[in-house]
Scaffold this active site. Structure first.
Site, PDB file in Angstrom:
ATOM      1  N   GLU A   8       5.232  -8.610  -8.426  1.00 30.70           N
ATOM      2  CA  GLU A   8       6.212  -7.918  -7.366  1.00 30.70           C
ATOM      3  C   GLU A   8       7.347  -8.551  -7.192  1.00 30.70           C
ATOM      4  OE1 GLU A   8       4.723  -7.619  -3.283  1.00 30.70           O
ATOM      5  OE2 GLU A   8       5.815  -5.629  -2.950  1.00 30.70           O
ATOM      6  N   LYS A  66       6.981   1.745  -5.412  1.00 26.76           N
ATOM      7  CA  LYS A  66       6.078   1.436  -4.441  1.00 26.76           C
ATOM      8  C   LYS A  66       6.001   2.526  -3.272  1.00 26.76           C
ATOM      9  CE  LYS A  66       4.407  -2.492  -1.703  1.00 26.76           C
ATOM     10  NZ  LYS A  66       4.736  -3.996  -1.148  1.00 26.76           N
ATOM     11  N   CYS A 124       1.323  -4.204  -4.902  1.00 29.05           N
ATOM     12  CA  CYS A 124       1.050  -5.140  -3.772  1.00 29.05           C
ATOM     13  C   CYS A 124       0.190  -4.414  -2.822  1.00 29.05           C
ATOM     14  CB  CYS A 124       2.195  -5.584  -3.198  1.00 29.05           C
ATOM     15  SG  CYS A 124       1.523  -7.075  -2.074  1.00 29.05           S
TER      16      CYS A 124
HETATM   17  N1  CDV Z   1       4.000  -7.161  -0.401  1.00 27.03           N
HETATM   18  C1  CDV Z   1       3.078  -6.535   0.134  1.00 27.03           C
HETATM   19  O1  CDV Z   1       2.886  -5.602   0.031  1.00 27.03           O
HETATM   20  N2  CDV Z   1       2.277  -7.408   0.921  1.00 27.03           N
HETATM   21  C2  CDV Z   1       1.280  -6.991   1.821  1.00 27.03           C
HETATM   22  C3  CDV Z   1       0.865  -7.921   2.988  1.00 27.03           C
HETATM   23  C4  CDV Z   1       2.147  -7.703   3.957  1.00 27.03           C
HETATM   24  C5  CDV Z   1      -0.193  -7.656   3.634  1.00 27.03           C
HETATM   25  C6  CDV Z   1      -0.007  -6.884   0.969  1.00 27.03           C
HETATM   26  O2  CDV Z   1      -0.691  -5.900   1.238  1.00 27.03           O
HETATM   27  O3  CDV Z   1      -0.432  -7.977   0.250  1.00 27.03           O
END
Ligand code: CDV
Length: 323
Positions: free
Chosen positions: A47, A129, A173
């Site tokens: 990401e 996202k 993510c």
């Molecule tokens: N970049 C992200 O989405 N990170 C989140 C953190 C903030 C918990 C994740 O779910 O890994």
């Protein structure tokens, strides 16, 4: 019939704020070449992998903020990666911050985006996202900010495409923690879900979770893979970036739910696996034959309700749960 695809999880170590795009793209090109030398046909990058993870700062100056986004893809700095991938006949998945204007040219939109590029250098899918974690306002009490809700707007959802001899989808993510993301792709017959991430070890609102970051990372992706009969490739930007430690654990997961390849450092590293996409079929035709076994009438609450609403309190159990 086996449908083998050699996939590389191209983990990145930290990208500091002083690291300029050309330097970062050189690292991506090296990883691409290394993965190709290991036989990879598809290379998955993390990401927001062209810059440092900028949502960790509250940035008020518009020009300073805009410098972290890409207005064109490929653009002047990234063209080199596309050219090398096409020369090697390798596809890739790349995460970046996208800035675009709507068709009337008026409103600016900002997304946390991933693209899938085929072996001829053509962008065949773009994903924005959906689950943006963190907060929208400056919260100075935190050791570092997580301002994704300020710097991006949520994308419209997940669309799988036919590519690389299978059905491919992307998530980014925080999406990987939500079963809805995998299931929406699963309902399109997905066989390969590509996920980049930046996950700090420290979670400011819940530091009691810090010791579990690596476990939760694999837990959610292994469950998503098995429950939808799909491969999942999770790729980190890892290590200590601008004083913020991030988990690694990049991996390739089979539809069995098992890890088939994994990175062991928190630096630039490649994990490769030969994935037979046809392995998905036995799960999709048996325990997770959706057409045969799903009961959507019982799932309506999932789309009709966002937050939890507790059952009414009962005189026989007067305790008030805190949920
Ligand atoms: N970049 C992200 O989405 N990170 C989140 C953190 C903030 C918990 C994740 O779910 O890994």
């Amino acid at each position: 019939m086996p449908r083998p695809l050699v996939i590389a999880a191209a983990q990145l170590g930290p990208i500091q704020r002083a690291h300029a795009r050309p330097e970062v793209v050189s690292r991506l090109v090296s990883l691409l070449q290394g993965a190709h030398a290991m036989g990879a046909q598809l290379v998955v990058f993390p990401e927001l992998c062209l810059t440092t993870f900028f949502p960790r700062w509250f940035i008020e100056d518009r020009a300073e903020l805009d410098a972290f986004y890409e207005r064109r893809m490929p653009g002047p700095d990234t063209q080199r990666l596309f050219d090398e991938a096409r020369r090697l006949s390798v596809g890739f998945c790349l995460g970046y911050a996208e800035l675009c204007e709507d068709e009337e040219g008026g409103t600016v939109h900002r997304y946390n985006t991933s693209i899938l590029v085929d072996t001829s250098g053509r962008i065949v899918s773009k994903y924005r996202k959906v689950h943006l974690p963190g907060h929208a306002e400056h919260e100075p009490w935190r050791r570092f900010q997580h301002l994704e809700k300020r710097y991006f707007e949520p994308g419209p959802g997940w669309t799988a495409v036919r590519a690389f001899g299978g059905v491919v989808g992307m998530a980014i993510c925080n999406d990987r923690r939500w079963p809805e993301a995998y299931r929406v792709l699963g309902l399109q017959g997905v066989e390969l879900v590509l996920i980049g991430y930046n996950t700090p070890v420290h979670n400011p609102p819940a530091p009691e979770h810090d010791r579990l970051g690596d476990f939760h990372n694999h837990l959610v992706m292994q469950a998503g893979a098995y429950q939808n009969g799909t491969y999942v490739v999770g790729v980190a930007k890892a290590g200590e970036e601008e004083g913020c430690e991030m988990i690694g654990g990049s991996c390739i997961i089979a539809p069995t739910g098992e890890l088939v390849a994994q990175c062991v450092t928190r630096d630039d590293e490649i994990a490769v696996a030969r994935c037979d996409l046809d392995l998905c079929t036995s799960y999709k035709r048996s325990v997770f034959d959706f057409a045969k076994h799903r009961q959507p009438h019982a799932y309506r609450m999932i789309v009709e309700r966002t937050g939890a609403i507790l059952p009414p309190s009962s005189p026989s159990d007067p305790t008030e749960p805190s949920a």
